[in-house]
Scaffold this motif. Structure first.
Motif, mmCIF file in Angstrom:
data_model
loop_
_atom_site.group_PDB
_atom_site.id
_atom_site.type_symbol
_atom_site.label_atom_id
_atom_site.label_comp_id
_atom_site.label_asym_id
_atom_site.label_seq_id
_atom_site.Cartn_x
_atom_site.Cartn_y
_atom_site.Cartn_z
ATOM 1 N N SER A 52 0.885 -1.159 0.172
ATOM 2 C CA SER A 52 -0.041 -0.030 -0.025
ATOM 3 C C SER A 52 0.868 1.221 0.071
ATOM 4 O O SER A 52 0.450 2.109 -0.285
ATOM 5 N N GLU A 197 -6.771 -9.345 13.018
ATOM 6 C CA GLU A 197 -7.084 -8.540 11.815
ATOM 7 C C GLU A 197 -6.617 -7.184 11.766
ATOM 8 O O GLU A 197 -6.523 -6.856 13.072
ATOM 9 N N GLY A 311 -1.494 -16.132 12.779
ATOM 10 C CA GLY A 311 -0.095 -16.113 12.628
ATOM 11 C C GLY A 311 0.356 -16.109 11.255
ATOM 12 O O GLY A 311 -0.111 -16.870 10.456
HETATM 13 N N1 LIG Z 1 -2.998 -13.017 10.185
HETATM 14 C C1 LIG Z 1 -3.533 -14.057 10.256
HETATM 15 O O1 LIG Z 1 -3.150 -14.850 11.273
HETATM 16 C C2 LIG Z 1 -4.254 -14.389 9.242
HETATM 17 C C3 LIG Z 1 -4.560 -13.608 8.369
HETATM 18 N N2 LIG Z 1 -5.675 -14.208 7.383
HETATM 19 C C4 LIG Z 1 -6.023 -13.417 6.303
HETATM 20 O O2 LIG Z 1 -4.975 -13.213 5.461
HETATM 21 C C5 LIG Z 1 -4.897 -11.933 4.946
HETATM 22 C C6 LIG Z 1 -3.797 -10.981 5.329
HETATM 23 O O3 LIG Z 1 -3.892 -10.825 6.873
HETATM 24 P P1 LIG Z 1 -2.589 -10.097 7.364
HETATM 25 O O4 LIG Z 1 -1.228 -10.376 6.651
HETATM 26 O O5 LIG Z 1 -2.649 -10.664 8.756
HETATM 27 O O6 LIG Z 1 -2.690 -8.536 7.303
HETATM 28 P P2 LIG Z 1 -1.883 -7.335 7.216
HETATM 29 O O7 LIG Z 1 -2.624 -6.282 7.704
HETATM 30 O O8 LIG Z 1 -0.917 -7.782 8.268
HETATM 31 O O9 LIG Z 1 -1.375 -7.486 5.902
HETATM 32 C C7 LIG Z 1 -2.064 -6.744 4.711
HETATM 33 C C8 LIG Z 1 -1.250 -5.904 3.950
HETATM 34 O O10 LIG Z 1 -1.933 -5.499 2.889
HETATM 35 C C9 LIG Z 1 -1.485 -4.197 2.471
HETATM 36 N N3 LIG Z 1 -2.576 -3.569 1.671
HETATM 37 C C10 LIG Z 1 -3.259 -2.950 2.017
HETATM 38 N N4 LIG Z 1 -4.158 -2.293 0.891
HETATM 39 C C11 LIG Z 1 -3.318 -2.673 0.009
HETATM 40 C C12 LIG Z 1 -3.431 -2.181 -1.415
HETATM 41 N N5 LIG Z 1 -4.505 -1.678 -1.959
HETATM 42 N N6 LIG Z 1 -2.572 -2.803 -2.265
HETATM 43 C C13 LIG Z 1 -1.484 -3.241 -1.939
HETATM 44 N N7 LIG Z 1 -1.242 -3.662 -0.465
HETATM 45 C C14 LIG Z 1 -2.056 -3.214 0.620
HETATM 46 C C15 LIG Z 1 -1.386 -3.543 4.117
HETATM 47 O O11 LIG Z 1 -0.291 -2.455 3.886
HETATM 48 C C16 LIG Z 1 -0.603 -4.514 4.693
HETATM 49 O O12 LIG Z 1 0.697 -4.653 4.514
HETATM 50 C C17 LIG Z 1 -6.336 -11.110 5.247
HETATM 51 O O13 LIG Z 1 -7.278 -11.499 4.520
HETATM 52 C C18 LIG Z 1 -6.487 -11.962 6.649
HETATM 53 O O14 LIG Z 1 -7.936 -12.095 7.032
HETATM 54 C C19 LIG Z 1 -5.959 -15.299 7.305
HETATM 55 C C20 LIG Z 1 -5.539 -16.387 8.252
HETATM 56 C C21 LIG Z 1 -4.859 -16.103 9.273
#
Ligand SMILES: NC(=O)C1=CN([C@@H]2O[C@H](COP(=O)(O)OP(=O)(O)OC[C@H]3O[C@@H](n4cnc5c(N)ncnc54)[C@H](O)[C@@H]3O)[C@@H](O)[C@H]2O)C=CC1
Ligand SMILES: N[C@@H](CC=O)C(=O)O
Ligand code: NA
Length: 437
Positions: A52, A197, A311
């Motif tokens: 982002s 989240e 995680g």
């Molecule tokens: N963290 C966890 O334990 C788990 C997460 N998930 C899913 O995985 C996905 C990612 O989760 P996390 O990595 O924890 O989230 P996070 O918030 O750590 O990472 C998301 C990333 O996407 C980036 N981002 C946002 N909008 C963007 C855009 N328009 N273009 C490019 N990058 C953009 C953000 O800057 C951030 O670095 C979510 O859908 C979450 O629900 C699923 C299972 C477990």
């Protein structure tokens, strides 16, 4: 026909999001590149990583020139074989996934919020494009549960899916139970560890678990269930008093997702709410950010899936598993199982749910209270399993445990109890799962 050695084949992979999960996926893709190439039969080349914000200090295991803030440009550039979506949320994730599929890429995602809100559109786009949409990471992190429901149990009749599917809330409830840690402190720790989240309201208010329940119910019952169909209560109303009261009964408080089918198979329902469960119930021993899911099916009987539910690293494991599957499909020019929602069972609301209840009432400490309270239950055909008085005088409290009743009958009973002059307050109502209370 001679096969092409894997060294000469390359599949181009675009990664959207470089947060808790995305950064771990990128690290493993680079570190294990040779081994993954052997397993797939082609090199998986990371050709772009959408973020982002461009940050000069960002440390990456790949060439920083791969970073871009133009996610749409990346997925539509025309030479991408697989897009991994790890941004989360509804938009722009939905538009990016749809554009990726329309541009001929297969998609791997962990985005349960998007799948539970608008899975129908995404699955239709994948089918139209003849591409894969895989999402093992979307439910219970590392635990294989989507694939077992989608493939291993595809020939069976699943009757019930029940479990702990949110790591953050389990981590918080566990900390409140075992160390007496406060809610805010435990949540901050869950965020620091990468479980929560981006907006932790999704976790603590039960939206995340409700999304997962919708996905599980859709897979289990071959019926489209969306997040709007799922009754949802989070854990923000769970107090130290609930936890103490549960402990007094030999129980712990857990946030459960419960998806079930009616006995005649005509209808299904999905709900997420806190429950008290006996300490000897297998779900009671699920600690920290671990998840556990029970599946009951006609022929297989009872199955239990257990492991890390959140995680970066555990979730990356599920993402990479999907990546290898869709990569193999790309090489064979086939696609995996499509969404199957042909059964179109009626989706019932919470009023029809049948469960047991723990109700605490602040009452006047005088003769006749118990019989008036018992009458309110009897008039609504809610049968009482146990009742006990705690405290005396101004602190008098009645705790009632019921046998199984419908939520509608229980709600009616609670309304009636609130109108009784000797009932000062219905201080808590919590559902109870499991036998032996
Ligand atoms: N963290 C966890 O334990 C788990 C997460 N998930 C899913 O995985 C996905 C990612 O989760 P996390 O990595 O924890 O989230 P996070 O918030 O750590 O990472 C998301 C990333 O996407 C980036 N981002 C946002 N909008 C963007 C855009 N328009 N273009 C490019 N990058 C953009 C953000 O800057 C951030 O670095 C979510 O859908 C979450 O629900 C699923 C299972 C477990
Ligand atoms: N925030 C989620 C992450 C995994 O799905 C959770 O806490 O379980
Ligand atoms: Na999973």
């Amino acid at each position: 026909m001679t096969s092409t050695p894997y060294e000469t084949r390359t599949l181009r992979v675009a990664l959207l999001g470089h947060g808790a999960v995305g950064s771990e996926v990128a690290r493993l893709l680079i570190r294990d590149a040779d081994e993954l190439a052997q397993r797939v039969g082609a090199r998986l080349e990371l050709v772009g990583v959408a973020v982002s914000r461009a940050r000069a200090d960002r440390e990456t295991p790949f060439d920083p020139a791969l970073l871009t803030t133009d996610a749409m440009g990346l997925v539509t550039r025309g030479d991408i074989d697989v897009v991994i979506e790890l941004i989360g949320g509804i938009e722009p994730a939905r538009s990016l996934v749809l554009a990726a599929l329309e541009s001929g890429a297969s998609v791997v995602t962990g985005n349960k919020a998007l799948l539970a809100e608008d899975g129908a559109t995404l699955f239709a786009a994948a089918e139209k494009a003849g591409r894969d949409l895989y999402y093992e990471a979307a439910v219970a992190g590392a635990i294989p549960i989507v694939r077992p429901l989608r493939e291993s149990l595809a020939g069976d009749h699943v009757r019930r899916v029940l479990g702990i599917v949110n790591g953050t809330t389990n981590f918080i409830l566990d900390a409140m139970t075992t160390t007496g840690q406060g809610f805010d402190e435990a949540l901050a720790e869950a965020q620091r560890l990468g479980f929560a989240e981006a907006d932790p309201t999704a976790d603590v208010e039960g939206f995340d678990a409700a999304s997962k329940a919708a996905i599980l119910a859709s897979l289990a019952f071959h019926t489209r269930v969306t997040i709007d169909d799922v009754h949802r209560e989070g854990i923000t109303g769970v107090t130290a008093e609930h936890i103490r009261s549960a402990d007094d009964m030999g129980c712990v408080v857990k946030l459960l997702a419960i998806c079930d089918q009616s006995e005649d198979g005509v209808s299904v329902a999905a709900r997420v709410h806190p429950v008290m469960i006996p300490k000897d119930h297998p779900l009671a021993s699920v600690r920290g950010a671990y998840n556990a899911v029970f599946v009951e099916s006609e022929s297989a009987g009872q199955l239990m899936f257990y492991g890390p539910g959140a995680g970066g690293a555990p979730t990356a494991s599920a993402v990479l598993g999907d990546l290898l599957s869709v990569a193999r499909n790309r090489l064979l020019e086939v696609s995996g199982p499509a969404e199957r929602t042909h059964a179109r069972r009626e989706v019932l609301g919470i009023g029809d749910a049948r469960t047991r209840y723990h109700i605490a009432l602040d009452v006047d400490d005088k003769a006749g209270v118990l019989s008036s309270v018992a009458l309110a239950f009897a008039e609504n055909e809610v049968s009482i399993s146990a009742v006990r008085q705690e405290g005396h005088g101004d602190d008098a409290q009645l705790v009632v445990i019921t046998h199984t009743a419908t939520d509608a009958a229980l709600s009616h009973t609670v309304r009636q109890l609130r109108d009784l002059p000797m009932v000062r307050d219905v201080s808590s109502v919590m559902r109870v799962e499991g036998e032996g209370l």
